[in-house]
Design a protein around this motif. Structure first.
Motif, short mmCIF file in Angstrom:
data_model
loop_
_atom_site.label_atom_id
_atom_site.label_comp_id
_atom_site.label_asym_id
_atom_site.label_seq_id
_atom_site.Cartn_x
_atom_site.Cartn_y
_atom_site.Cartn_z
N MET A 93 0.85 -1.21 0.00
CA MET A 93 0.00 0.00 0.00
C MET A 93 0.88 1.25 0.00
O MET A 93 0.63 2.20 -0.75
N ALA A 94 1.91 1.23 0.83
CA ALA A 94 2.81 2.39 0.90
C ALA A 94 3.49 2.62 -0.45
O ALA A 94 3.60 3.77 -0.92
N LEU A 95 3.91 1.54 -1.08
CA LEU A 95 4.59 1.66 -2.37
C LEU A 95 3.64 2.19 -3.45
O LEU A 95 3.98 3.11 -4.20
N LEU A 96 2.43 1.63 -3.50
CA LEU A 96 1.46 2.06 -4.52
C LEU A 96 1.04 3.51 -4.29
O LEU A 96 0.80 4.25 -5.25
N SER A 97 0.93 3.92 -3.04
CA SER A 97 0.48 5.29 -2.78
C SER A 97 1.47 6.29 -3.36
O SER A 97 1.09 7.40 -3.74
N ASP A 98 2.72 5.89 -3.48
CA ASP A 98 3.73 6.75 -4.12
C ASP A 98 3.70 6.56 -5.64
O ASP A 98 3.44 7.51 -6.39
N LEU A 99 3.92 5.33 -6.11
CA LEU A 99 4.14 5.13 -7.54
C LEU A 99 2.88 5.35 -8.39
O LEU A 99 2.97 5.86 -9.50
N ALA A 100 1.70 4.96 -7.89
CA ALA A 100 0.48 5.13 -8.70
C ALA A 100 0.11 6.61 -8.84
O ALA A 100 -0.70 6.96 -9.70
N ASN A 101 0.68 7.45 -8.01
CA ASN A 101 0.33 8.88 -8.05
C ASN A 101 1.38 9.72 -8.78
O ASN A 101 1.31 10.94 -8.76
N GLN A 102 2.33 9.06 -9.43
CA GLN A 102 3.32 9.83 -10.18
C GLN A 102 2.73 10.30 -11.51
O GLN A 102 1.88 9.62 -12.09
N PRO A 103 3.18 11.46 -12.00
CA PRO A 103 2.66 11.91 -13.30
C PRO A 103 3.07 10.96 -14.41
O PRO A 103 4.17 10.39 -14.38
N ARG A 104 2.17 10.80 -15.36
CA ARG A 104 2.45 9.95 -16.51
C ARG A 104 3.65 10.50 -17.29
O ARG A 104 3.84 11.71 -17.37
N TRP A 105 4.44 9.61 -17.85
CA TRP A 105 5.71 9.98 -18.47
C TRP A 105 5.55 9.92 -19.98
O TRP A 105 5.33 8.85 -20.54
N ASP A 106 5.65 11.06 -20.64
CA ASP A 106 5.60 11.07 -22.11
C ASP A 106 6.98 10.77 -22.65
O ASP A 106 7.86 11.61 -22.61
N ARG A 107 7.15 9.57 -23.17
CA ARG A 107 8.48 9.15 -23.64
C ARG A 107 8.77 9.78 -24.99
O ARG A 107 7.99 9.64 -25.93
N THR A 108 9.89 10.47 -25.07
CA THR A 108 10.29 11.03 -26.35
C THR A 108 11.62 10.44 -26.82
O THR A 108 11.89 10.37 -28.00
N GLU A 109 12.45 10.00 -25.84
CA GLU A 109 13.76 9.43 -26.19
C GLU A 109 13.58 8.03 -26.77
O GLU A 109 12.98 7.17 -26.13
N PRO A 110 14.10 7.75 -27.97
CA PRO A 110 14.01 6.37 -28.47
C PRO A 110 14.94 5.45 -27.69
O PRO A 110 15.97 5.88 -27.18
N VAL A 111 14.54 4.19 -27.57
CA VAL A 111 15.39 3.19 -26.92
C VAL A 111 16.19 2.49 -28.03
O VAL A 111 15.62 2.10 -29.06
N GLU A 112 17.49 2.35 -27.81
CA GLU A 112 18.34 1.70 -28.81
C GLU A 112 17.78 0.30 -29.15
O GLU A 112 17.30 -0.41 -28.26
N ILE A 113 17.86 -0.06 -30.42
CA ILE A 113 17.37 -1.37 -30.84
C ILE A 113 18.54 -2.34 -30.94
O ILE A 113 19.53 -2.07 -31.63
N GLY A 114 18.42 -3.47 -30.23
CA GLY A 114 19.48 -4.47 -30.26
C GLY A 114 19.30 -5.39 -31.45
O GLY A 114 18.30 -5.32 -32.17
N SER A 115 20.26 -6.28 -31.63
CA SER A 115 20.17 -7.19 -32.77
C SER A 115 20.43 -8.64 -32.37
O SER A 115 20.36 -9.53 -33.20
N ALA A 116 20.73 -8.86 -31.08
CA ALA A 116 21.03 -10.22 -30.62
C ALA A 116 20.84 -10.26 -29.12
O ALA A 116 20.84 -9.21 -28.47
N PRO A 117 20.67 -11.46 -28.52
CA PRO A 117 20.56 -11.53 -27.06
C PRO A 117 21.78 -10.89 -26.41
O PRO A 117 22.91 -11.03 -26.90
N VAL A 118 21.54 -10.17 -25.32
CA VAL A 118 22.65 -9.53 -24.62
C VAL A 118 23.51 -10.58 -23.94
O VAL A 118 24.73 -10.46 -23.89
#
Ligand code: CP
Length: 353
Positions: free
Chosen positions: A293-318
């Protein structure tokens, strides 16, 4: 804290704040009835669960929020071949927080790269289970007054026991803790966790016998032999039943020992221990709901994050760990981290060879 993937994501100050909020919720739950009003939690369970799934759901309901999701992986479109990335991007369009359990090590970290809302790791294979750790630490703090200075015996399947890995990770935030690592040699703590203990200078001793060390323990943390993680059923048969705690074995233990277990148990704690006042595992599971409950009361109330940075695309298992999420989600970026001068997979922590 944006996500909770690994206990190392949390600073000591964040833990203290979470612990204080857990205490406030335990003392006056009626003050928190509206804290998540209007918020929605997505519950994605690709593996079986009783405590983690239900305690997260009831935690959200007790905070005034709502929950949707599944407890059977066949009911999500991953069964039709949808990638983890696409699933997470969709679910994070609908929810304010995602709670996720998977058999794949590093899956929650992978999800966090694409999510627009906080991701909580509710167990990723045999790797980590940080919200079990917040339940465990809450238990120690409430019943022993703190964690500093405790001698903790972790017993059972230390190789596959994600709750043990997360508990050990948490101890970098406390002082004077020492570990007895009690397991058969085949189920010893993985090398990346031993490297962590060495790096953090946390005293620890590997032993195979439980009874010899019981008198020295403040906490005995029993774990199940994790049958579902064994590739060879014969190896499971060789290891099962190797440690069974009984009331008789507790006669030499301290009067204020805490006998803990993340549960479920199979046979490693005999039912004749349940009524011993030192057996606190059911209480531990209930504390877990308040800590979540303590964890959710913090994380569920965070502002939504508009992702603009692309994530690098891999080509094989790390990495080559067959249980690592990079084995199936080929597009993941080749993230690594350094541990004791070695390069490790940033998803599952295994050393890259
Ligand atoms: N401790 C724990 O994770 O239990 P479940 O598997 O029932 O969630």
């Amino acid at each position: 804290m944006r996500h909770l993937i690994d206990f190392g994501d949390m600073t000591r100050e964040e833990w203290d704040a979470l612990s204080a909020r857990t205490g406030a919720i335990l003392d006056r739950p009626e003050d928190f009835l509206e804290v998540c009003r209007g918020k929605v939690c997505a519950s994605l369970f690709y593996e079986p669960s009783t405590r983690t799934n239900f305690s997260f759901q009831t935690a959200m309901l007790r905070l005034g929020g709502t929950v949707f999701g599944f407890a059977d992986p066949k009911s999500s479109s991953m069964a039709k071949g949808e990638s983890l990335k696409d699933t997470v991007k969709m679910v994070s369009s609908y929810a304010d927080v995602i709670v996720m359990r998977t058999p794949w090590e590093g899956a929650a970290k992978a999800a966090s790269l694409y999510s627009h809302v906080p991701v909580i790791n509710a167990g990723d294979g045999g790797h980590m289970h940080p919200t079990q750790t917040i339940a465990d630490l809450t238990t120690m703090e409430r019943l022993r007054g703190g964690v500093d200075g405790l001698t903790i015996g972790v017993c059972g399947d230390l190789k596959n026991g994600r709750t043990v890995h997360s508990l050990i990770k948490a101890m970098e935030k406390f002082r004077g803790v020492r570990f007895y690592l009690i397991s058969p040699r085949e189920l010893a703590l993985p090398e990346y966790m031993k490297a962590f203990l060495r790096q953090q200078r946390i005293p620890h001793l590997e032993v195979t016998g439980l009874e010899a060390v019981i008198p020295q323990l403040d906490v005995l943390y029993m774990t199940r032999i994790q049958r579902e993680r064994f590739v060879d059923p014969l190896e499971y048969e060789r290891c099962r039943g190797v440690y069974i705690l009984t009331r008789d074995k507790l006669r030499r233990a301290k009067e204020n020992l805490l006998v803990m277990h993340p549960l479920p148990r199979v046979d490693e704690i005999h039912v004749d221990v349940d009524d011993d006042p030192r057996a606190v595992y059911f209480q531990q599971a209930r504390y877990g709901m308040f800590a979540r409950m303590a964890l959710l009361s913090d994380l569920a109330n965070q502002p939504r994050w508009d992702r603009t940075e692309p994530v690098e695309i891999g080509s094989a298992p790390v990495c080559h760990n067959p249980n690592c999420i990079t084995q199936t989600e080929w597009y993941l970026p080749p993230l690594t981290r350094r541990l004791e001068g070695k390069t490790c997979c940033a998803f599952c922590d295994k050393e890259l060879t």
